[in-house]
Design a protein around this motif. Sequence first.
Motif, PDB file in Angstrom:
ATOM      1  N   VAL A   1      20.152  28.065 -15.527  1.00 20.41           N
ATOM      2  CA  VAL A   1      18.862  27.349 -15.603  1.00 20.41           C
ATOM      3  C   VAL A   1      18.796  26.311 -14.489  1.00 20.41           C
ATOM      4  CG1 VAL A   1      17.523  25.677 -16.954  1.00 20.41           C
ATOM      5  CG2 VAL A   1      18.410  27.734 -18.042  1.00 20.41           C
ATOM      6  N   GLY A   2      19.869  25.545 -14.310  1.00 19.31           N
ATOM      7  CA  GLY A   2      19.903  24.544 -13.243  1.00 19.31           C
ATOM      8  C   GLY A   2      19.735  25.165 -11.867  1.00 19.31           C
ATOM      9  N   LEU A   3      20.389  26.285 -11.649  1.00 18.86           N
ATOM     10  CA  LEU A   3      20.248  26.979 -10.357  1.00 18.86           C
ATOM     11  C   LEU A   3      18.827  27.495 -10.161  1.00 18.86           C
ATOM     12  CD1 LEU A   3      23.604  28.978 -10.261  1.00 18.86           C
ATOM     13  CD2 LEU A   3      22.951  27.042  -8.813  1.00 18.86           C
ATOM     14  N   ALA A   4      18.257  28.078 -11.199  1.00 20.07           N
ATOM     15  CA  ALA A   4      16.894  28.606 -11.095  1.00 20.07           C
ATOM     16  C   ALA A   4      15.888  27.492 -10.835  1.00 20.07           C
ATOM     17  CB  ALA A   4      16.526  29.371 -12.370  1.00 20.07           C
ATOM     18  N   GLU A   5      16.022  26.389 -11.561  1.00 15.71           N
ATOM     19  CA  GLU A   5      15.104  25.268 -11.346  1.00 15.71           C
ATOM     20  C   GLU A   5      15.219  24.730  -9.929  1.00 15.71           C
ATOM     21  OE1 GLU A   5      15.953  22.360 -14.353  1.00 15.71           O
ATOM     22  OE2 GLU A   5      14.597  23.309 -15.793  1.00 15.71           O
ATOM     23  N   THR A   6      16.435  24.613  -9.442  1.00 19.64           N
ATOM     24  CA  THR A   6      16.639  24.120  -8.073  1.00 19.64           C
ATOM     25  C   THR A   6      16.020  25.075  -7.068  1.00 19.64           C
ATOM     26  OG1 THR A   6      18.681  23.046  -8.781  1.00 19.64           O
ATOM     27  CG2 THR A   6      18.373  23.350  -6.418  1.00 19.64           C
ATOM     28  N   PHE A   7      16.191  26.368  -7.293  1.00 17.62           N
ATOM     29  CA  PHE A   7      15.589  27.352  -6.390  1.00 17.62           C
ATOM     30  C   PHE A   7      14.071  27.256  -6.418  1.00 17.62           C
ATOM     31  CE2 PHE A   7      13.548  31.492  -5.916  1.00 17.62           C
ATOM     32  CZ  PHE A   7      13.882  31.784  -4.602  1.00 17.62           C
ATOM     33  N   TYR A   8      13.484  27.257  -7.619  1.00 14.60           N
ATOM     34  CA  TYR A   8      12.023  27.204  -7.741  1.00 14.60           C
ATOM     35  C   TYR A   8      11.460  25.942  -7.091  1.00 14.60           C
ATOM     36  CZ  TYR A   8      12.514  30.891 -11.283  1.00 14.60           C
ATOM     37  OH  TYR A   8      12.802  32.046 -11.957  1.00 14.60           O
ATOM     38  N   ILE A   9      12.098  24.822  -7.332  1.00 16.57           N
ATOM     39  CA  ILE A   9      11.613  23.563  -6.773  1.00 16.57           C
ATOM     40  C   ILE A   9      11.847  23.523  -5.267  1.00 16.57           C
ATOM     41  CG2 ILE A   9      11.937  21.056  -6.796  1.00 16.57           C
ATOM     42  CD1 ILE A   9      12.361  21.343  -9.849  1.00 16.57           C
ATOM     43  N   GLY A  10      12.939  24.108  -4.806  1.00 16.06           N
ATOM     44  CA  GLY A  10      13.200  24.185  -3.367  1.00 16.06           C
ATOM     45  C   GLY A  10      12.124  24.962  -2.634  1.00 16.06           C
ATOM     46  N   VAL A  11      11.571  25.977  -3.289  1.00 17.66           N
ATOM     47  CA  VAL A  11      10.487  26.758  -2.687  1.00 17.66           C
ATOM     48  C   VAL A  11       9.246  25.879  -2.493  1.00 17.66           C
ATOM     49  CG1 VAL A  11       8.882  28.666  -3.120  1.00 17.66           C
ATOM     50  CG2 VAL A  11      11.313  28.983  -3.534  1.00 17.66           C
TER      51      VAL A  11
ATOM     52  N   SER B   1      24.447  29.464 -30.101  1.00 21.13           N
ATOM     53  CA  SER B   1      24.621  29.972 -28.742  1.00 21.13           C
ATOM     54  C   SER B   1      23.542  30.980 -28.384  1.00 21.13           C
ATOM     55  CB  SER B   1      26.012  30.589 -28.576  1.00 21.13           C
ATOM     56  OG  SER B   1      26.993  29.587 -28.708  1.00 21.13           O
ATOM     57  N   ALA B   2      23.176  31.835 -29.331  1.00 20.70           N
ATOM     58  CA  ALA B   2      22.086  32.791 -29.089  1.00 20.70           C
ATOM     59  C   ALA B   2      20.772  32.061 -28.848  1.00 20.70           C
ATOM     60  CB  ALA B   2      21.959  33.760 -30.262  1.00 20.70           C
ATOM     61  N   ALA B   3      20.534  30.995 -29.599  1.00 24.02           N
ATOM     62  CA  ALA B   3      19.315  30.203 -29.399  1.00 24.02           C
ATOM     63  C   ALA B   3      19.308  29.557 -28.015  1.00 24.02           C
ATOM     64  CB  ALA B   3      19.190  29.140 -30.490  1.00 24.02           C
ATOM     65  N   LEU B   4      20.459  29.039 -27.597  1.00 26.89           N
ATOM     66  CA  LEU B   4      20.552  28.430 -26.266  1.00 26.89           C
ATOM     67  C   LEU B   4      20.368  29.466 -25.165  1.00 26.89           C
ATOM     68  CD1 LEU B   4      23.451  25.931 -26.942  1.00 26.89           C
ATOM     69  CD2 LEU B   4      21.114  25.340 -26.329  1.00 26.89           C
ATOM     70  N   VAL B   5      20.945  30.646 -25.335  1.00 27.33           N
ATOM     71  CA  VAL B   5      20.768  31.715 -24.350  1.00 27.33           C
ATOM     72  C   VAL B   5      19.303  32.132 -24.293  1.00 27.33           C
ATOM     73  CG1 VAL B   5      21.302  34.138 -23.848  1.00 27.33           C
ATOM     74  CG2 VAL B   5      23.148  32.561 -24.417  1.00 27.33           C
ATOM     75  N   GLY B   6      18.677  32.292 -25.460  1.00 26.62           N
ATOM     76  CA  GLY B   6      17.258  32.655 -25.498  1.00 26.62           C
ATOM     77  C   GLY B   6      16.377  31.606 -24.834  1.00 26.62           C
ATOM     78  N   ALA B   7      16.648  30.332 -25.132  1.00 29.81           N
ATOM     79  CA  ALA B   7      15.876  29.250 -24.516  1.00 29.81           C
ATOM     80  C   ALA B   7      16.083  29.229 -23.007  1.00 29.81           C
ATOM     81  CB  ALA B   7      16.278  27.907 -25.126  1.00 29.81           C
ATOM     82  N   ALA B   8      17.303  29.479 -22.568  1.00 24.82           N
ATOM     83  CA  ALA B   8      17.588  29.493 -21.129  1.00 24.82           C
ATOM     84  C   ALA B   8      16.849  30.639 -20.442  1.00 24.82           C
ATOM     85  CB  ALA B   8      19.089  29.605 -20.889  1.00 24.82           C
ATOM     86  N   LEU B   9      16.870  31.810 -21.041  1.00 24.69           N
ATOM     87  CA  LEU B   9      16.156  32.953 -20.449  1.00 24.69           C
ATOM     88  C   LEU B   9      14.655  32.691 -20.389  1.00 24.69           C
ATOM     89  CD1 LEU B   9      18.074  35.925 -22.105  1.00 24.69           C
ATOM     90  CD2 LEU B   9      18.133  35.228 -19.686  1.00 24.69           C
ATOM     91  N   LEU B  10      14.131  32.086 -21.435  1.00 25.88           N
ATOM     92  CA  LEU B  10      12.705  31.733 -21.460  1.00 25.88           C
ATOM     93  C   LEU B  10      12.390  30.701 -20.389  1.00 25.88           C
ATOM     94  CD1 LEU B  10      10.027  32.175 -22.976  1.00 25.88           C
ATOM     95  CD2 LEU B  10      10.699  30.292 -24.474  1.00 25.88           C
ATOM     96  N   GLN B  11      13.245  29.702 -20.266  1.00 21.10           N
ATOM     97  CA  GLN B  11      13.024  28.646 -19.267  1.00 21.10           C
ATOM     98  C   GLN B  11      13.083  29.206 -17.853  1.00 21.10           C
ATOM     99  OE1 GLN B  11      15.475  25.252 -19.976  1.00 21.10           O
ATOM    100  NE2 GLN B  11      14.612  24.080 -18.286  1.00 21.10           N
ATOM    101  N   ILE B  12      14.026  30.075 -17.590  1.00 12.26           N
ATOM    102  CA  ILE B  12      14.140  30.679 -16.250  1.00 12.26           C
ATOM    103  C   ILE B  12      12.911  31.538 -15.963  1.00 12.26           C
ATOM    104  CG2 ILE B  12      15.409  32.377 -14.872  1.00 12.26           C
ATOM    105  CD1 ILE B  12      17.979  31.321 -16.267  1.00 12.26           C
ATOM    106  N   THR B  13      12.474  32.297 -16.945  1.00  8.49           N
ATOM    107  CA  THR B  13      11.315  33.185 -16.765  1.00  8.49           C
ATOM    108  C   THR B  13      10.035  32.389 -16.555  1.00  8.49           C
ATOM    109  OG1 THR B  13      12.377  34.848 -18.139  1.00  8.49           O
ATOM    110  CG2 THR B  13      10.005  35.057 -17.794  1.00  8.49           C
ATOM    111  N   LEU B  14       9.835  31.373 -17.386  1.00  9.83           N
ATOM    112  CA  LEU B  14       8.607  30.588 -17.277  1.00  9.83           C
ATOM    113  C   LEU B  14       8.625  29.708 -16.049  1.00  9.83           C
ATOM    114  CD1 LEU B  14       8.021  29.586 -20.992  1.00  9.83           C
ATOM    115  CD2 LEU B  14       6.846  31.334 -19.683  1.00  9.83           C
TER     116      LEU B  14
END
Length: 174
Positions: free
Chosen positions: A27-37, A161-174
């Motif tokens: 999630v941190g990597l994805a956010e950094t990438f998106y914001i870097g763009v 852990s499943a909830a955290l993984v699901g939230a992370a996938l949702l956050q990366i996608t959104l």
Amino acid sequence: LLDGPILRTLLRLAAPNVMATSMAVLVGLAETFYIGVLGVVPLAALGLVFPFAMLTGMLSAGAMGGGVASALSRAFGAGDLVRAQSVALHALLIGTIGGVAYSVLFLSVSAPLFTLLGGRGEVLREALAYASVLFSGALAVWLFNTLASILRGTGNMRVPSAALVGAALLQITL
């Protein structure tokens, strides 16, 4: 831990947490990438806010969460369900107070804090905009992590852990 091979038991308990932690890194990597763009200014603003975003998780999941899971597991291990219920209830109360206090504190000190850290002009404006959204949602993060810690304290590692993984996938996608 007392009824089977220790290594297999530890791996079974640790694997879901390793997966959830790995997703948090993604999630941190994805956010950094998106914001870097978006450009240098938003990336610089993220640099001002990011340590405090990490602090939210470290306090609510690490410090508070570790204590909650530990106290709850000790109550369950002792067969004291009344104490376990009390620990869970108090954890939710403390998590709620912690989330509200965290939001109020950081929403009130963001401008001077980011200025002290070198934020100026457009970078400071972007950081304050990002921080207002982030810190306004701190209560949700605190409650999510408190509930996950309560479940972990019962020995259920998979659901949080499943909830955290699901939230992370949702956050990366959104």
